[in-house]
Design a protein around this motif. Sequence first.
Motif, PDB file in Angstrom:
ATOM      1  N   ASN A  21       0.801  -1.223   0.000  1.00  0.00           N
ATOM      2  CA  ASN A  21       0.000   0.000   0.000  1.00  0.00           C
ATOM      3  C   ASN A  21       0.837   1.279   0.000  1.00  0.00           C
ATOM      4  N   LEU A  22       2.148   1.131   0.174  1.00  0.00           N
ATOM      5  CA  LEU A  22       3.046   2.298   0.161  1.00  0.00           C
ATOM      6  C   LEU A  22       4.245   1.960  -0.725  1.00  0.00           C
ATOM      7  N   PRO A  23       4.027   1.757  -2.016  1.00  0.00           N
ATOM      8  CA  PRO A  23       5.106   1.265  -2.883  1.00  0.00           C
ATOM      9  C   PRO A  23       6.294   2.198  -2.990  1.00  0.00           C
ATOM     10  N   PHE A  24       6.113   3.479  -2.662  1.00  0.00           N
ATOM     11  CA  PHE A  24       7.245   4.402  -2.736  1.00  0.00           C
ATOM     12  C   PHE A  24       8.310   4.091  -1.686  1.00  0.00           C
ATOM     13  N   LEU A  25       7.973   3.239  -0.712  1.00  0.00           N
ATOM     14  CA  LEU A  25       8.951   2.847   0.299  1.00  0.00           C
ATOM     15  C   LEU A  25       9.755   1.615  -0.096  1.00  0.00           C
ATOM     16  N   ASP A  26       9.379   0.935  -1.160  1.00  0.00           N
ATOM     17  CA  ASP A  26      10.098  -0.271  -1.562  1.00  0.00           C
ATOM     18  C   ASP A  26      11.561   0.067  -1.853  1.00  0.00           C
ATOM     19  N   GLY A  27      12.463  -0.631  -1.159  1.00  0.00           N
ATOM     20  CA  GLY A  27      13.889  -0.404  -1.343  1.00  0.00           C
ATOM     21  C   GLY A  27      14.469   0.726  -0.530  1.00  0.00           C
ATOM     22  N   VAL A  28      13.655   1.424   0.245  1.00  0.00           N
ATOM     23  CA  VAL A  28      14.125   2.571   1.032  1.00  0.00           C
ATOM     24  C   VAL A  28      14.681   2.096   2.375  1.00  0.00           C
ATOM     25  N   ASP A  29      15.876   2.551   2.712  1.00  0.00           N
ATOM     26  CA  ASP A  29      16.454   2.293   4.026  1.00  0.00           C
ATOM     27  C   ASP A  29      15.926   3.361   4.985  1.00  0.00           C
ATOM     28  N   LEU A  30      15.114   2.943   5.930  1.00  0.00           N
ATOM     29  CA  LEU A  30      14.471   3.898   6.832  1.00  0.00           C
ATOM     30  C   LEU A  30      15.478   4.570   7.753  1.00  0.00           C
ATOM     31  N   ALA A  31      16.557   3.870   8.073  1.00  0.00           N
ATOM     32  CA  ALA A  31      17.591   4.493   8.902  1.00  0.00           C
ATOM     33  C   ALA A  31      18.245   5.651   8.161  1.00  0.00           C
ATOM     34  N   GLU A  32      18.442   5.492   6.865  1.00  0.00           N
ATOM     35  CA  GLU A  32      19.006   6.579   6.069  1.00  0.00           C
ATOM     36  C   GLU A  32      17.980   7.700   5.863  1.00  0.00           C
ATOM     37  N   LEU A  33      16.718   7.310   5.665  1.00  0.00           N
ATOM     38  CA  LEU A  33      15.681   8.304   5.420  1.00  0.00           C
ATOM     39  C   LEU A  33      15.566   9.288   6.583  1.00  0.00           C
ATOM     40  N   PHE A  34      15.678   8.759   7.806  1.00  0.00           N
ATOM     41  CA  PHE A  34      15.557   9.615   8.991  1.00  0.00           C
ATOM     42  C   PHE A  34      16.911   9.898   9.628  1.00  0.00           C
ATOM     43  N   GLY A  35      17.967   9.791   8.829  1.00  0.00           N
ATOM     44  CA  GLY A  35      19.318   9.957   9.354  1.00  0.00           C
ATOM     45  C   GLY A  35      19.563  11.303   9.995  1.00  0.00           C
ATOM     46  N   GLU A  36      18.879  12.336   9.508  1.00  0.00           N
ATOM     47  CA  GLU A  36      19.093  13.675  10.065  1.00  0.00           C
ATOM     48  C   GLU A  36      18.646  13.776  11.519  1.00  0.00           C
ATOM     49  N   ALA A  37      17.817  12.836  11.966  1.00  0.00           N
ATOM     50  CA  ALA A  37      17.392  12.865  13.368  1.00  0.00           C
ATOM     51  C   ALA A  37      18.546  12.500  14.297  1.00  0.00           C
ATOM     52  N   GLY A  38      19.555  11.795  13.772  1.00  0.00           N
ATOM     53  CA  GLY A  38      20.751  11.498  14.546  1.00  0.00           C
ATOM     54  C   GLY A  38      20.584  10.464  15.628  1.00  0.00           C
ATOM     55  N   VAL A  39      19.593   9.565  15.492  1.00  0.00           N
ATOM     56  CA  VAL A  39      19.358   8.530  16.500  1.00  0.00           C
ATOM     57  C   VAL A  39      19.175   7.173  15.803  1.00  0.00           C
ATOM     58  N   PRO A  40      19.345   6.058  16.546  1.00  0.00           N
ATOM     59  CA  PRO A  40      19.142   4.745  15.952  1.00  0.00           C
ATOM     60  C   PRO A  40      17.683   4.552  15.524  1.00  0.00           C
ATOM     61  N   VAL A  41      17.489   3.757  14.482  1.00  0.00           N
ATOM     62  CA  VAL A  41      16.157   3.434  13.977  1.00  0.00           C
ATOM     63  C   VAL A  41      15.944   1.924  14.072  1.00  0.00           C
ATOM     64  N   ALA A  42      14.813   1.515  14.621  1.00  0.00           N
ATOM     65  CA  ALA A  42      14.410   0.115  14.677  1.00  0.00           C
ATOM     66  C   ALA A  42      13.144  -0.035  13.847  1.00  0.00           C
ATOM     67  N   ALA A  43      13.113  -1.026  12.959  1.00  0.00           N
ATOM     68  CA  ALA A  43      11.968  -1.174  12.060  1.00  0.00           C
ATOM     69  C   ALA A  43      11.546  -2.633  11.967  1.00  0.00           C
TER      70      ALA A  43
END
Length: 300
Positions: A83-105
């Motif tokens: 339902n959100l095909p624009f996220l296919d292949g996206v690294d969420l840790a990189e996407l939110f990298g500017e937040a400067g904190v670890p990402v768990a998905a």
Amino acid sequence: MTETPQVLALDLGGTSLRAGFAIVDAPAELAAVERWPAPESACALRDRILALVAARAGSAPLAGIGITIPGLVEGTVSRWVPNLPFLDGVDLAELFGEAGVPVAAGNDAQMALLAEARLGAASGLDDAILLAIGTGIGSSVLAGGRIVRGGRGAACSFGWASADVADPGEDRSGWLERQAAGRALDRLGRDAGLADGAALISAARTGDPVASLAIHQVGAALGTTLAGAVALLDPQAVLLAGGVSDAIDVLGPPLRAALTRNLPPHLRSIEIRPGQFGPRAGLVGAAVAAGLGPEWWRVR
């Protein structure tokens, strides 16, 4: 005095985005929960979440971000989100990298089970199965105190289990989803001359024979396929979550009958429990995961 760190929990549904903050030591006590329509691009999602982080920057240090999505996640990389095909292949840790904190998905069922295993209906258990039955079927397994993810993050996808050797298959939905999820109930309701699945369940509760037969078929499909999972994994309990789980009063008897029919005597007493967190489970699980970090799947 050092401020208690907070975490950001994100629930990326197919039609909406929910976000909330919690302190690390109380992940179920989510505050500032907001909901928006699902974003239309990865950039729009990034900008909205970074704006949230910036707005809360003065309240407490951010320790991590936890994300649950309705699809396949490998590490922090979205592999397949129907339902959100624009996220296919996206690294969420990189996407939110500017937040400067670890990402768990993780996917929504895994995060829901994490919430239940740490704080809810599976608290204290090392082995459990969760079925989240809504529009589709999400599922996850706790085995030996760990959320089972598999080699590509796709383990335990029970919606794809089949009890029909002649089924031709389908790319987007597994056999069990087509027999027992919300879309299947809606179809059966219309076939019975009713508005939808909710009307079908209501009619079955009054003893309507057509509705009762349809519900029996759904419960039998769930119980038959679930029996295979119980036989394979020997869990301490099975948790039912999602909107359809509210119909356990009419689905439960045929589900239990199918389990009994298809299991050996020593497994027939498997306990079936409702989840504690209901529709909040994924968001609570994301908050828990944010506090635990990249190895959030190690529950015990």
